[in-house]
Design an enzyme around this catalytic site. Structure first.
Site, mmCIF file in Angstrom:
data_model
loop_
_atom_site.group_PDB
_atom_site.id
_atom_site.type_symbol
_atom_site.label_atom_id
_atom_site.label_comp_id
_atom_site.label_asym_id
_atom_site.label_seq_id
_atom_site.Cartn_x
_atom_site.Cartn_y
_atom_site.Cartn_z
ATOM 1 N N GLY A 15 0.776 -1.229 0.000
ATOM 2 C CA GLY A 15 0.000 0.000 0.000
ATOM 3 C C GLY A 15 0.811 1.285 0.000
ATOM 4 O O GLY A 15 1.771 1.460 -0.771
ATOM 5 N N ARG A 37 6.445 -8.559 7.183
ATOM 6 C CA ARG A 37 6.593 -9.613 6.158
ATOM 7 C C ARG A 37 7.939 -9.460 5.440
ATOM 8 O O ARG A 37 8.079 -8.677 4.492
ATOM 9 C CB ARG A 37 5.402 -9.558 5.193
ATOM 10 C CG ARG A 37 4.110 -10.070 5.843
ATOM 11 C CD ARG A 37 2.883 -9.771 5.030
ATOM 12 N NE ARG A 37 2.524 -8.369 5.025
ATOM 13 C CZ ARG A 37 1.470 -7.853 4.396
ATOM 14 N NH1 ARG A 37 0.667 -8.661 3.719
ATOM 15 N NH2 ARG A 37 1.211 -6.567 4.435
ATOM 16 N N ASN A 88 4.179 5.155 8.850
ATOM 17 C CA ASN A 88 3.035 4.757 8.021
ATOM 18 C C ASN A 88 2.368 3.471 8.524
ATOM 19 O O ASN A 88 1.173 3.275 8.297
ATOM 20 C CB ASN A 88 3.522 4.579 6.579
ATOM 21 C CG ASN A 88 2.544 3.818 5.718
ATOM 22 O OD1 ASN A 88 1.531 4.356 5.295
ATOM 23 N ND2 ASN A 88 2.829 2.530 5.474
ATOM 24 N N TYR A 154 -10.564 2.964 15.781
ATOM 25 C CA TYR A 154 -9.651 3.339 14.682
ATOM 26 C C TYR A 154 -9.588 4.876 14.604
ATOM 27 O O TYR A 154 -8.501 5.449 14.515
ATOM 28 C CB TYR A 154 -10.118 2.744 13.338
ATOM 29 C CG TYR A 154 -9.220 3.196 12.202
ATOM 30 C CD1 TYR A 154 -7.911 2.728 12.112
ATOM 31 C CD2 TYR A 154 -9.651 4.127 11.253
ATOM 32 C CE1 TYR A 154 -7.063 3.167 11.100
ATOM 33 C CE2 TYR A 154 -8.819 4.570 10.238
ATOM 34 C CZ TYR A 154 -7.523 4.080 10.164
ATOM 35 O OH TYR A 154 -6.676 4.525 9.176
ATOM 36 N N GLY A 185 -8.195 10.195 2.683
ATOM 37 C CA GLY A 185 -9.510 9.557 2.719
ATOM 38 C C GLY A 185 -9.368 8.131 2.214
ATOM 39 O O GLY A 185 -8.380 7.460 2.509
ATOM 40 N N LEU A 186 -10.333 7.692 1.404
ATOM 41 C CA LEU A 186 -10.361 6.278 1.008
ATOM 42 C C LEU A 186 -9.278 5.964 -0.034
ATOM 43 O O LEU A 186 -9.277 6.536 -1.121
ATOM 44 C CB LEU A 186 -11.739 5.944 0.436
ATOM 45 C CG LEU A 186 -12.854 5.948 1.502
ATOM 46 C CD1 LEU A 186 -14.196 6.318 0.889
ATOM 47 C CD2 LEU A 186 -12.922 4.588 2.190
ATOM 48 N N VAL A 187 -8.394 5.054 0.311
ATOM 49 C CA VAL A 187 -7.284 4.644 -0.562
ATOM 50 C C VAL A 187 -7.394 3.139 -0.784
ATOM 51 O O VAL A 187 -7.485 2.379 0.194
ATOM 52 C CB VAL A 187 -5.905 4.910 0.106
ATOM 53 C CG1 VAL A 187 -4.791 4.776 -0.923
ATOM 54 C CG2 VAL A 187 -5.859 6.254 0.806
ATOM 55 N N GLU A 190 -4.444 -2.781 0.864
ATOM 56 C CA GLU A 190 -4.873 -3.970 1.622
ATOM 57 C C GLU A 190 -5.585 -3.592 2.919
ATOM 58 O O GLU A 190 -5.942 -4.455 3.715
ATOM 59 C CB GLU A 190 -3.659 -4.865 1.916
ATOM 60 C CG GLU A 190 -3.065 -5.465 0.650
ATOM 61 C CD GLU A 190 -1.806 -6.277 0.903
ATOM 62 O OE1 GLU A 190 -1.540 -6.665 2.050
ATOM 63 O OE2 GLU A 190 -1.074 -6.509 -0.074
ATOM 64 N N PHE A 191 -5.762 -2.274 3.139
ATOM 65 C CA PHE A 191 -6.348 -1.769 4.389
ATOM 66 C C PHE A 191 -7.692 -2.451 4.710
ATOM 67 O O PHE A 191 -7.902 -2.927 5.833
ATOM 68 C CB PHE A 191 -6.527 -0.250 4.259
ATOM 69 C CG PHE A 191 -7.180 0.408 5.434
ATOM 70 C CD1 PHE A 191 -6.436 0.823 6.526
ATOM 71 C CD2 PHE A 191 -8.552 0.633 5.449
ATOM 72 C CE1 PHE A 191 -7.040 1.441 7.612
ATOM 73 C CE2 PHE A 191 -9.164 1.251 6.525
ATOM 74 C CZ PHE A 191 -8.409 1.657 7.610
HETATM 75 P P1 NDP Z 1 -1.906 -1.715 3.994
HETATM 76 O O1 NDP Z 1 -2.631 -2.747 4.795
HETATM 77 O O2 NDP Z 1 -1.729 -1.925 2.546
HETATM 78 O O3 NDP Z 1 -0.478 -1.423 4.654
HETATM 79 C C1 NDP Z 1 -0.283 -1.389 6.042
HETATM 80 C C2 NDP Z 1 1.190 -1.521 6.332
HETATM 81 O O4 NDP Z 1 1.378 -1.429 7.771
HETATM 82 C C3 NDP Z 1 1.756 -2.865 5.892
HETATM 83 O O5 NDP Z 1 3.012 -2.670 5.310
HETATM 84 C C4 NDP Z 1 1.896 -3.636 7.199
HETATM 85 O O6 NDP Z 1 3.009 -4.515 7.122
HETATM 86 C C5 NDP Z 1 2.196 -2.504 8.183
HETATM 87 N N1 NDP Z 1 1.907 -2.909 9.556
HETATM 88 C C6 NDP Z 1 0.704 -3.178 10.096
HETATM 89 N N2 NDP Z 1 0.850 -3.584 11.364
HETATM 90 C C7 NDP Z 1 2.177 -3.569 11.626
HETATM 91 C C8 NDP Z 1 2.968 -3.896 12.752
HETATM 92 N N3 NDP Z 1 2.414 -4.305 13.897
HETATM 93 N N4 NDP Z 1 4.313 -3.777 12.668
HETATM 94 C C9 NDP Z 1 4.888 -3.358 11.524
HETATM 95 N N5 NDP Z 1 4.205 -3.020 10.418
HETATM 96 C C10 NDP Z 1 2.856 -3.137 10.475
HETATM 97 O O7 NDP Z 1 -2.710 -0.349 4.273
HETATM 98 P P2 NDP Z 1 -2.409 1.166 3.847
HETATM 99 O O8 NDP Z 1 -1.226 1.260 2.979
HETATM 100 O O9 NDP Z 1 -3.691 1.731 3.378
HETATM 101 O O10 NDP Z 1 -2.111 1.793 5.284
HETATM 102 C C11 NDP Z 1 -0.967 2.565 5.576
HETATM 103 C C12 NDP Z 1 -1.351 3.654 6.562
HETATM 104 O O11 NDP Z 1 -2.307 4.521 5.952
HETATM 105 C C13 NDP Z 1 -2.014 3.153 7.842
HETATM 106 O O12 NDP Z 1 -1.489 3.896 8.926
HETATM 107 C C14 NDP Z 1 -3.489 3.476 7.624
HETATM 108 O O13 NDP Z 1 -4.160 3.657 8.844
HETATM 109 C C15 NDP Z 1 -3.376 4.758 6.843
HETATM 110 N N6 NDP Z 1 -4.536 5.159 6.052
HETATM 111 C C16 NDP Z 1 -5.082 4.309 5.122
HETATM 112 C C17 NDP Z 1 -6.186 4.705 4.386
HETATM 113 C C18 NDP Z 1 -6.860 3.821 3.396
HETATM 114 O O14 NDP Z 1 -8.023 4.089 3.034
HETATM 115 N N7 NDP Z 1 -6.222 2.771 2.901
HETATM 116 C C19 NDP Z 1 -6.750 6.060 4.547
HETATM 117 C C20 NDP Z 1 -6.107 6.841 5.558
HETATM 118 C C21 NDP Z 1 -5.035 6.418 6.261
HETATM 119 P P3 NDP Z 1 3.077 -6.015 7.681
HETATM 120 O O15 NDP Z 1 1.667 -6.552 7.688
HETATM 121 O O16 NDP Z 1 3.992 -6.709 6.744
HETATM 122 O O17 NDP Z 1 3.651 -5.851 9.053
HETATM 123 C C1 8X3 Z 2 -8.763 4.973 6.477
HETATM 124 C C2 8X3 Z 2 -9.891 5.708 5.846
HETATM 125 O O1 8X3 Z 2 -12.391 6.145 6.007
HETATM 126 O O2 8X3 Z 2 -11.654 3.856 6.335
HETATM 127 O O3 8X3 Z 2 -8.123 5.773 7.420
HETATM 128 O O4 8X3 Z 2 -11.293 5.499 8.042
HETATM 129 S S1 8X3 Z 2 -11.370 5.269 6.615
#
Ligand code: NDP
Ligand code: 8X3
Length: 253
Positions: A15, A37, A88, A154, A185-187, A190-191
């Site tokens: 992500g 990972r 991140n 969250y 916002g929404l991205v 794998e979130f």
């Molecule tokens: P992904 O799930 O694609 O990525 C999350 C990353 O965080 C992975 O690389 C994962 O790696 C890592 N991670 C999670 N838990 C741990 C841990 N305990 N230790 C180390 N690494 C960890 O999601 P996003 O790229 O979307 O999320 C990245 C950030 O963006 C987050 O903080 C999320 O809250 C924020 N965000 C996301 C949004 C969305 O809509 N997608 C919107 C707003 C904010 P691994 O599992 O290998 O440890």
């Molecule tokens: C991730 C965006 O809208 O799912 O931070 O909370 S939302």
């Protein structure tokens, strides 16, 4: 290879973190990649080395304070002088009202999104303070500015990221260290797969009927914040898909 500035990106296995690492490498940074990972980290490290940037992959869990200290607190030369930390790593688990949610999910979110970020800050700050320079970019969310039903903990974790970031910006002012947030916002990443415990059908529904942000869109904002002139601090970027007006308003067709 000529050495550039050094950036740590946490959560670089997918992500936003993965995309940010690639953009920062293209912008000339040497990269320290973290996430749990290890195989994914190594694969990304190989891609970055192919861009002729140095890269170090350090697999650990940000919730584990000792592991964070061991990995980021004692970095070997020439990795010791961190210029940029992108906090991140983060996740959501579950989308339920407090009365129907699991305490274990609450703990995972607070331990990762809040305490994990603090562990990483504490590991790099002594060096930044000694050098009187550095930059921390915390990945917050629109959920750090608003709440929505079932977002409870969250949203609380991202509100905490906002509060911590604002406070740190004041605390670190005398040390010449910049603190910024990026609030997407929404991205589509794998979130939602993580939020819904691996349920692919439910996760993909979140992104149907409109064009969500891509991880690259958010990585562009991170790169912009990171590469602003030294005297400029982009304190926060709130970045939304065109189809989103708030946490509660998404135009789906
Ligand atoms: P992904 O799930 O694609 O990525 C999350 C990353 O965080 C992975 O690389 C994962 O790696 C890592 N991670 C999670 N838990 C741990 C841990 N305990 N230790 C180390 N690494 C960890 O999601 P996003 O790229 O979307 O999320 C990245 C950030 O963006 C987050 O903080 C999320 O809250 C924020 N965000 C996301 C949004 C969305 O809509 N997608 C919107 C707003 C904010 P691994 O599992 O290998 O440890
Ligand atoms: C991730 C965006 O809208 O799912 O931070 O909370 S939302």
């Amino acid at each position: 290879m000529k050495r550039g500035k050094i950036a740590i990106v946490t959560g670089a296995t997918s992500g936003i973190g993965e995309a940010a690492a690639l953009k920062l490498a293209a912008a000339g940074y040497e990269l320290i990649l973290t996430g749990r990972r290890a195989e994914r980290l190594e694969a990304l490290a190989d891609r970055i080395r192919a861009q002729h940037r140095h890269c170090l992959a350090l697999p650990f869990d940000v919730r584990d304070e000792a592991a964070v200290k061991e990995n980021l607190g004692n970095l070997p030369e020439p990795w010791a002088n961190i210029d940029l930390l992108v906090n991140n790593a983060g996740l959501s688990q579950g989308l339920n009202p407090v009365h129907d949610a699991s305490m274990s999910d609450f703990n995972t979110m607070m331990d990762t999104n809040v305490k994990g970020l603090l562990h990483c800050c504490q590991a790099v700050l002594p060096g930044m303070q000694a050098r009187q320079s550095g930059h921390i970019i915390n990945v917050s969310s629109i959920a750090g500015k608003e709440v929505y039903p079932n977002g409870n903990v969250y949203c609380a974790s991202k509100h905490a990221v906002e509060a911590i970031s604002k406070s740190m910006r004041m605390e670190l002012l005398p040390f010449g260290i910049k603190v910024s947030t990026v609030s997407p916002g929404l991205v589509e990443t794998e979130f939602s797969l993580v939020r819904f415990y691996g349920d692919e059908a439910r996760a993909s529904q979140v992104y149907q009927g409109y064009q969500p942000l891509s991880a690259d869109d958010v990585a562009d904002a991170i790169q912009y914040i990171a590469t602003a002139p030294e005297h400029v601090n982009i304190a926060d970027i709130l970045i939304l898909p065109k189809a989103q007006a708030s946490s509660m308003h998404v135009l789906k067709r």
